[in-house]
Design a protein around this motif. Structure first.
Motif, short mmCIF file in Angstrom:
data_model
loop_
_atom_site.label_atom_id
_atom_site.label_comp_id
_atom_site.label_asym_id
_atom_site.label_seq_id
_atom_site.Cartn_x
_atom_site.Cartn_y
_atom_site.Cartn_z
N ASN A 1 20.98 57.20 52.54
CA ASN A 1 21.05 57.24 53.99
C ASN A 1 20.43 58.50 54.56
O ASN A 1 19.59 58.46 55.46
N VAL A 2 20.84 59.63 54.01
CA VAL A 2 20.36 60.91 54.52
C VAL A 2 18.86 61.07 54.27
O VAL A 2 18.10 61.43 55.18
N TRP B 1 23.23 47.26 51.38
CA TRP B 1 23.05 48.36 52.33
C TRP B 1 22.01 49.34 51.83
O TRP B 1 21.12 49.74 52.56
N ILE C 1 18.56 47.76 51.79
CA ILE C 1 17.95 47.68 53.12
C ILE C 1 17.39 49.04 53.52
O ILE C 1 16.26 49.15 53.99
N LYS C 2 18.17 50.08 53.28
CA LYS C 2 17.71 51.42 53.65
C LYS C 2 16.44 51.78 52.89
O LYS C 2 15.49 52.32 53.46
N LYS D 1 13.51 49.82 54.07
CA LYS D 1 13.04 50.36 55.34
C LYS D 1 12.25 51.66 55.13
O LYS D 1 11.24 51.89 55.77
N SER E 1 19.85 39.60 56.06
CA SER E 1 19.49 40.94 56.50
C SER E 1 18.49 41.55 55.54
O SER E 1 17.51 42.16 55.95
N TYR F 1 15.11 39.79 55.75
CA TYR F 1 14.37 40.19 56.94
C TYR F 1 13.71 41.55 56.74
O TYR F 1 12.55 41.75 57.10
N GLU F 2 14.45 42.49 56.16
CA GLU F 2 13.86 43.81 55.96
C GLU F 2 12.73 43.76 54.95
O GLU F 2 11.75 44.48 55.08
#
Lengths: 1265, 174
Positions: free
Chosen positions: A205-206, A236, A239-240, A243, A274, A277-278
């Motif tokens: 995340n970071v 999760w 996805i990150k 992205k 989800s 889609y990413e």
């Protein structure tokens, strides 16, 4: 004391707690504010007490009141008191209140530093957790600086709960205190591989947040993320990462190539929308970055578009919305693929959901062509009429104008139609965009010369009916249109049918109610009109008409002379005096018209909007210097009216170029013509080949368009644009017919020069010629205009400070921890805790003692000088830092540090330090991207070094030719031998780069040999990372020396009896292929869908032509009765091969093979639904065994997914369940198991024949490889 | 990044507000009003994404919301968040509330705003997603609640100990 406690507790029982407060507020609905103010008074009393429980209760209530909008910052100090309570209950209340109402300018924050530090190091993990959570909301630069070290320590806390919070909060710390990024980064990176998934996800995340702002600094992490992507199961995290890759690919196209396959696999296999889609989004990003089309990319695009279509067609509005959103991204680079879904997008315009309609509108922008523009705009106009709510209608209006005006009106073939659309738009109630319409009218009238006659007529009508626009209510927005109308009528008054009438309309008393700037234009243009009228009347024998006109001016102008608007007043009084003078002359029978006209003579050229900005400041001109002495205070008042002028349209000021000498003008014109000639979008005005088709040769100038009287001009209440659509249709048909004739003629005449145009494009829309030869004048730019770099970046963006080169850091971390300035400040009494390892202490010492040298070394790294001293120093450093903790980070460079003189130490430290998984994984990015096999054992290493040297990576390319250094360090080489080698190296500096590279390759190799336990992991990853062979569903249909056809067959979900065959035609020869006709012999079961009215044996015309070397795709729909067995259809393609001087008829036979697989559609299925399906007992069973399959299991699955349209339901180790559905809703379930080289597939389906055939096809797929 | 989390009811009354970027109180209220205005006029069967909140963010920001019975849960996020992911997160959050409050309803949120905050703190921290696993979230919340309980229990014990010597004393006075 005891009494005090008791007293406090007893008091508390009478205090209101939060629930009481809420209840009270609910019971005092009428006088809520009053009630709350009494409560606040009570709270103030409570806060004065010593009892912390009472205080905490009060603070808790304040937090609630804060939510209702009350400012509670006055209690900030009490909040700090509650935060520092030793009880978790109160501490939590305090931190919550602080996180809700503290911010950077809360002054008590600086009192909290020590308390927070204490809480962070509390033995109770929840105290620490609460402090971290609170701090994340109110961290200030000071807190960040003071606490960065404490938080960094927490990143390695034993409890994952604390670790993940510490990792997350680091992002906030970086933002407030950018200096902490470099020292903290190695540890952050380490957390990417934390055993706890929560911590891992936090680190991802970071880093994703960081990388989003400064992607280039994080490119080197790509291999690590790639590994995470292929190994993680947390959606999760996936996805990150996906992205993040989307943000990285634009910087490194090779990364994109590597990503396509795993992403495609994910798209096929995931059941999470989800994630799907990413993935699609990132694949789109990759495809955008790889602008050059590789053959299997068209398949990827098709896959994306196809998946997006499924999303858009879904009943879930969210998926529909996202589908459209992603579609608009594809549109930018691959408009063709999206355009084929126009039907779907137009359908979305009717959606009840405004968000979806807006998205669909966005898409339309890119989908228009010359062919469909009118049709699309017509549809939008219908929506404008229907639309409720002004915002959506305004949005439609701007979109219509955007669509029409895009790329210099590229798609407009009939400007009469466009003007009438604009006129129709003026009838919108209450739009804000009158200004926009007005500027379009002006722009078109100025730049499209041929349309002026028509435009002037329309504008005159508008002026005549101005009362409709202004209406009884002041329709602020739309009356802007009159500005344009007045100006156009005035400027191009020579085209007016009845200038006197227009002049009269412009001088009506009602005009005085218009806004000032519009009146000003009215007055000015009335003068222009007056000049024209004079001219036309002067020729007459009777001079009374002219005098009457002057009288009209003299009668009406005083109204404007009295205007409160200065601009209007000034112009009106000027012109009034002028007219009076003219009248005098007229009475003396002096011919005056020519002179009056001369007032307004001169050609007007449009000026580009940015032109003013781009005028370079001449040398020696200081814009800041005073030309005259600064005016005194009292004078400045006179400058007020400036604003009035500033608001005017730029076009309003009429730059007259009469002074510019003719030579210069001619030169510019020549240059412009040259440029226009090279601009494919520029519709040429000069008599060109185009023109000859339409106009009789010899007509030198643009023909004045005869206004078609079938269109009523004078009735403003009627929609007119529709008629233009019809007229345009007719015109186009006629045109086409005409052109065919002319083409034939031309061919006879063999005028090769003119023939050029026909070859220009395969698209049929190129054939549509504009209705009139329009001369789109390009906007003028000042000479030597500076190229604009529109840097829209916000200079205050906190992320700018985080643009720190981290590769460099990782490279050096081993040898040189950080410059002193980059050390996190440490409170003295805590220093021991932070710098635990003796090695680090040593570093600190050496850093301190060598500070001056260090600085020089830094400089030198950039300037490449004074290398010897640095070498010595670095050797010293090396000795000290050998055991340094962060050493394992030293690798991973991407060219930027190629000048790094001290490379040896890195390798040394690598040997000395126990390798961690981080190092093992993250190999040199270039190397990784070059797709060379990763070495998995020592024996291979040497080969790999050679291979890597030879690999065409940028790094190797920058080095010199490979040569083998005799003193190349061995794995076991000691530091001493190395340092001796250093000396040698000093003598041949130029070899350093190359050598370093070798070393780098070498240290991969170290890891593989050293990290025994590591190896299996590594092997595993090698397998994972090994890219899947490129897969494409397109298979060869037929081929001869002229043309090659490949096809793919897809089922149509909407219609159970239809399949779509996409055929890519590729022109292999040097000739032009045209008139392609595609035909098949229908069978009883399968039929080619032909347009209505054509016979069962007619062929379908392929809707394009193929210039040499070009390929294009066409789709054909087939109708199937039964889909349980495969079918073959015979067909023929006929086409004409056209050369310079000959054309021949050719044909190509083919056999279209409809496999059962092509009737299957990959459909996601949840495992529970899958289980139910299997239990239902409706399905027939069958199974098949494949022997000798040597491919990793996930490749196998991917292959089944891709080739046979299955999706993975669940995968456990070497066993996976898969699902697919036929277009006629047969369920097909597979259970795939593998052991060794044997793969067994158990399958169930409600149609045994279909199942048998599908299994046969799967078997065949694997027997081929 | 998540910029703000807003929970309000069908009438726009805030039930929980959590801004991860500083706004003054009146601005916060304005944002709530604007968001409510945008969200409330949308039918339940339209998509859950919304662009065009003018007060927070700008073009990079989106409102992602879900409507449950009487409550709207609105997340204001930037483009680094996955739209569908956030929708899932809202679902996780609500399910967690449901578990912690046992059949959560608006009243629970009204009277226990603090507890809702504590739960949210285990899901999102400083605008970044901290945990998406419901069981983990519930476990952490419960541990902390137990700590709170044991502390108040201890306090009561303490109180009793102080009261005991006090009662004979007061008796004496009587």
């Amino acid at each position: 004391m005891a009494l005090k406690i008791v007293k406090g507790s007893i008091d508390r029982m009478f205090d209101k707690n939060l629930q009481d407060l809420v209840r009270g507020i609910r019971n005092h609905k009428e006088d809520e504010a009053k009630y709350i103010s009494t409560c606040i008074d009570e709270i103030k009393q409570e806060l004065k007490q010593d009892n912390i429980a009472v205080k905490a209760n009060a603070v808790c209530k304040l937090t609630y009141l804060q939510m209702l909008g009350y400012d509670v910052s006055w209690a900030a100090f009490n909040i700090v008191e509650v935060m520092s309570s030793s009880k978790f209950t109160y501490k939590r209340i305090g931190y919550l209140a602080a996180s809700q109402c503290f911010h950077e300018s809360t002054d008590v924050i600086m009192l909290t530093t020590n308390q927070i530090r204490k809480d962070l190091s509390s033995p109770n993990q929840y105290d620490t957790g609460v402090a971290l959570t609170g701090l994340s909301c109110f961290v200030t630069p000071d807190l960040a600086r003071d606490l960065a070290n404490d938080i960094m320590t927490l990143m390695s806390h034993t409890k994952p709960y604390i670790r993940k919070k510490a990792v997350l909060i680091m992002y906030k710390v970086f933002l407030k205190y950018p200096e902490s990024l470099r020292p903290a980064f190695p540890r952050l990176k380490e957390k990417l591989e934390d055993p706890d998934p929560g911590v891992q996800s936090a680190a991802v995340n970071v880093i994703c947040e960081l990388a989003r702002r400064n992607p280039k600094n994080y490119l080197s992490l790509a291999p690590l993320f790639f590994k995470l992507m292929t190994s993680s199961t947390n959606n999760w995290v996936l996805i990150k990462i996906i992205k993040l890759f989307g943000a990285l690919t634009p910087l490194e196209p090779r990364l994109g190539k590597k990503l396509i396959e795993p992403l495609t696999n994910l798209i096929h296999s995931t059941s999470a929308m989800s994630l799907l889609y990413e993935c699609v989004n990132t694949v789109i990003a990759v495809l955008i970055s790889l602008s050059s089309g590789m053959p299997n990319h068209s398949a990827s695009i098709q896959l994306c578009v196809q998946k997006l279509r499924i999303l858009i067609e879904d009943s879930d509005q969210n998926l529909k919305y996202l589908g459209l959103l992603a579609m608009s991204k594809i549109l930018k680079t691959h408009p063709k693929s999206v355009q084929s879904h126009k039907d779907l997008i137009l359908q979305c315009l009717d959606d009840k959901d405004e968000s979806i309609r807006l998205r669909a509108l966005d898409l339309l922008y890119g989908m228009v062509s010359k062919k469909n523009l009118m049709e699309i705009v017509k549809k939008l106009m219908l929506h404008v009429d229907k639309a409720e709510g002004t915002t959506y209608r305004d949005e439609l209006l701007t979109k219509i104008i955007d669509i029409c005006s895009q790329s210099n009106y590229q798609y407009i073939t009939n400007f009469e139609w466009y003007i009438s659309i604009l006129v129709e738009l003026t009838r919108l109630e209450g739009t804000r965009h009158g200004h926009l319409i007005a500027s379009q009218m002006l722009d078109v009238a100025i730049r499209v010369k041929a349309i002026r006659v028509f435009a002037v007529a329309q504008m005159a009508t508008l002026l005549d009916n101005a009362h409709l626009l202004t209406g009884n209510v002041q329709r602020k927005g739309i009356c802007e249109v009159l500005y344009a109308a007045a100006w156009i009528c005035g400027e191009f008054s020579e085209h007016l049918d009845n200038p006197t009438q227009t002049l009269e309309a412009m001088l009506r008393p009602k005009v005085a109610t218009l806004p000032g700037h519009i009146q000003a234009v009215y007055v000015q243009n009335a003068a222009k009109l007056f000049a024209t009228v004079l001219k036309s009347q002067e020729g007459n024998t009777d001079s009374t008409a002219a005098q009457e006109t002057s009288q009209l001016m003299i009668d009406r102008l005083p109204l404007f002379v009295q205007s409160a608007n200065l601009e209007v007043q000034e112009r009106a009084s000027c012109i009034l005096q002028l007219v009076k003078y003219i009248q005098k002359l007229q009475q003396k029978d002096v011919e005056i018209a020519e002179e009056v006209i001369a007032l307004f003579a001169g050609e007007l050229n449009p000026v580009a909007p940015k032109a003013q900005k781009k005028v370079p400041v001449p040398e020696g001109l200081d814009l800041d210097a005073w030309i005259n002495e600064p005016p005194s205070e009292s004078e400045s008042e006179d400058e007020q009216p400036r604003a009035i002028f500033a608001k005017e349209e730029p076009k309003h000021s009429r730059p007259r170029h009469t002074e510019v000498d003719e030579k210069e003008l001619a030169k510019r014109r020549e240059a412009r013509k040259q440029e226009q000639a090279n601009n494919p979008f520029y519709i040429k005005s000069s008599p060109s080949s185009q023109k000859v088709y339409q106009e009789a040769p010899g007509v030198e100038h643009i023909p004045v368009v005869q206004i078609d009287l079938s269109v009523p001009l004078k009735v403003p209440g009627l929609p007119m644009s529709d008629q233009y659509v019809k007229l345009e249709e007719e015109r186009r048909q006629k045109d086409r017919a005409d052109k065919k004739k002319k083409e034939k003629k031309k061919r006879k005449e063999k005028r090769s020069g003119r023939g050029k145009r026909h070859d220009s494009g395969p698209e049929s829309e190129e054939d549509i010629t504009p209705a009139h030869m329009v001369d789109i004048v390009t906007e003028e730019m000042p000479e030597n205009a500076l190229p604009s770099d529109d840097d829209d970046k916000d200079p205050n963006d906190p992320h700018k400070a985080l643009d720190i080169d981290l590769d460099n850091l990782m490279e050096m971390a081993g040898r040189r921890p950080l410059a002193d300035s980059e050390k996190l400040p440490v409170r003295s009494h805590r220093a021991a805790e932070v710098l635990k390892s003796p090695a680090q202490d040593g570093d600190a010492e050496s850093a301190a003692s060598q500070e001056p040298k260090k600085k020089s070394s830094k400089e030198k790294r950039e300037k490449k000088k004074d290398k010897d001293r640095d070498r010595k120093k670095s050797k010293e450093d090396k000795k000290k830092k050998k055991k340094h903790k962060h050493e394992e980070k030293g690798e991973d460079l991407l060219g930027g540090q190629a000048e790094e003189p001290v490379v040896q130490s890195e390798a040394t430290s690598e040997v000395a330090a126990p390798p961690t998984s981080t190092t093992a994984e993250v190999s040199d990015l270039d190397f990784w991207l070059s797709n060379a096999p990763v070495p998995s054992n020592t024996q291979e290493a040497a080969t790999v070094v050679a291979a890597a040297e030879a690999a065409p990576t940028s790094e190797v390319a920058s080095g010199t030719a490979p040569d083998s250094e005799p003193d190349e360090p061995k794995d076991t080489e000691t530091e001493e031998t190395k340092s001796s080698k250093h000396k040698k190296k000093k003598q041949k500096k130029e070899k350093e780069e190359k050598e370093k590279k070798k070393k780098k390759k070498h240290h991969h190799h170290h890891h593989h040999s050293d990290g025994g336990g590591e190896e299996s992991v590594q092997n595993g990853t090698v397998e994972e990372e090994e890219p899947l062979p490129p897969m494409s569903n397109y298979c060869l249909l037929a081929e001869n020396s002229y043309i090659k056809m490949v096809n793919d067959i897809q089922g149509n979900l909407q219609d159970g009896s239809q399949v779509v065959v996409s055929v890519i035609f590729e022109n292999k020869c040097d000739s032009f292929l045209k008139s392609m006709e595609f035909n098949v012999l229908d069978s009883l079961n399968s039929k080619l869908q032909r347009p209505e009215g054509s016979g069962p044996h007619d062929g379908l015309t392929v809707p394009f032509q193929l210039p040499p070397g070009v390929s294009n795709e066409a789709r054909f729909v087939f109708t199937m009765q039964s889909i349980i067995t495969p079918q073959k259809l015979k067909g023929t393609l006929t086409f004409i091969v056209k050369n310079e001087d000959s054309s021949t008829h050719e044909k190509l036979d083919f056999k279209l093979h409809f496999t059962c697989t092509s009737y299957l559609i990959s459909t996601p299925c949840y495992s529970d639904a899958f289980a139910k399906l299997l239990e239902s007992g409706d399905l027939k069973c069958s199974s098949v065994k494949l022997e000798g399959v040597v491919m990793p299991f996930h490749h196998l699955l991917a292959r089944i997914c891709f080739r046979h349209h299955f999706s993975v339901v669940e995968r456990i180790d070497s066993c996976a369940s898969m699902y697919s559905r036929s277009i006629q809703d047969h369920h097909v379930c597979l259970l795939v198991k593998t052991s060794g080289q044997t793969v067994s597939i158990d399958a169930k389906c409600d149609e045994p024949t279909l199942l048998g055939n599908v299994l046969d096809e799967i078997k065949q797929t694997f027997s081929q490889c | 990044m998540i910029k703000a989390i807003l929970i309000f009811n069908n009438h726009g009354k805030p039930r929980l507000i959590r801004f991860y970027q500083y706004f003054a109180e009146d601005m916060q209220q304005q944002i709530i009003r604007e968001t409510f205005h945008l969200v409330s006029k949308r039918d339940d069967n339209v998509c859950n994404f919304l662009e065009g909140g003018s007060l927070i963010g700008g073009s990079d920001y989106k409102l992602i919301y879900r409507h449950y019975a009487t409550l709207y849960f609105v997340f204001c996020v930037d483009s680094s968040e996955s739209e569908l992911g956030i929708l899932d997160l809202i679902q996780v959050f609500v399910e967690t509330l449901d578990k912690c409050f046992e059949n959560v309803c608006e009243l629970d949120l009204i009277f226990h705003m603090d507890k809702v905050h504590y739960i949210l703190q285990e899901v999102v921290m400083g605008g970044m997603v901290l945990e998406t696993n419901m069981n983990e979230i519930v476990a952490q919340v419960e541990v902390q609640n137990r700590m709170e309980k044991s502390e108040s229990h201890m306090e009561r014990m303490l109180l009793r100990r102080h009261l005991e010597p006090l009662s004979p004393h007061s008796h004496e006075l009587g």
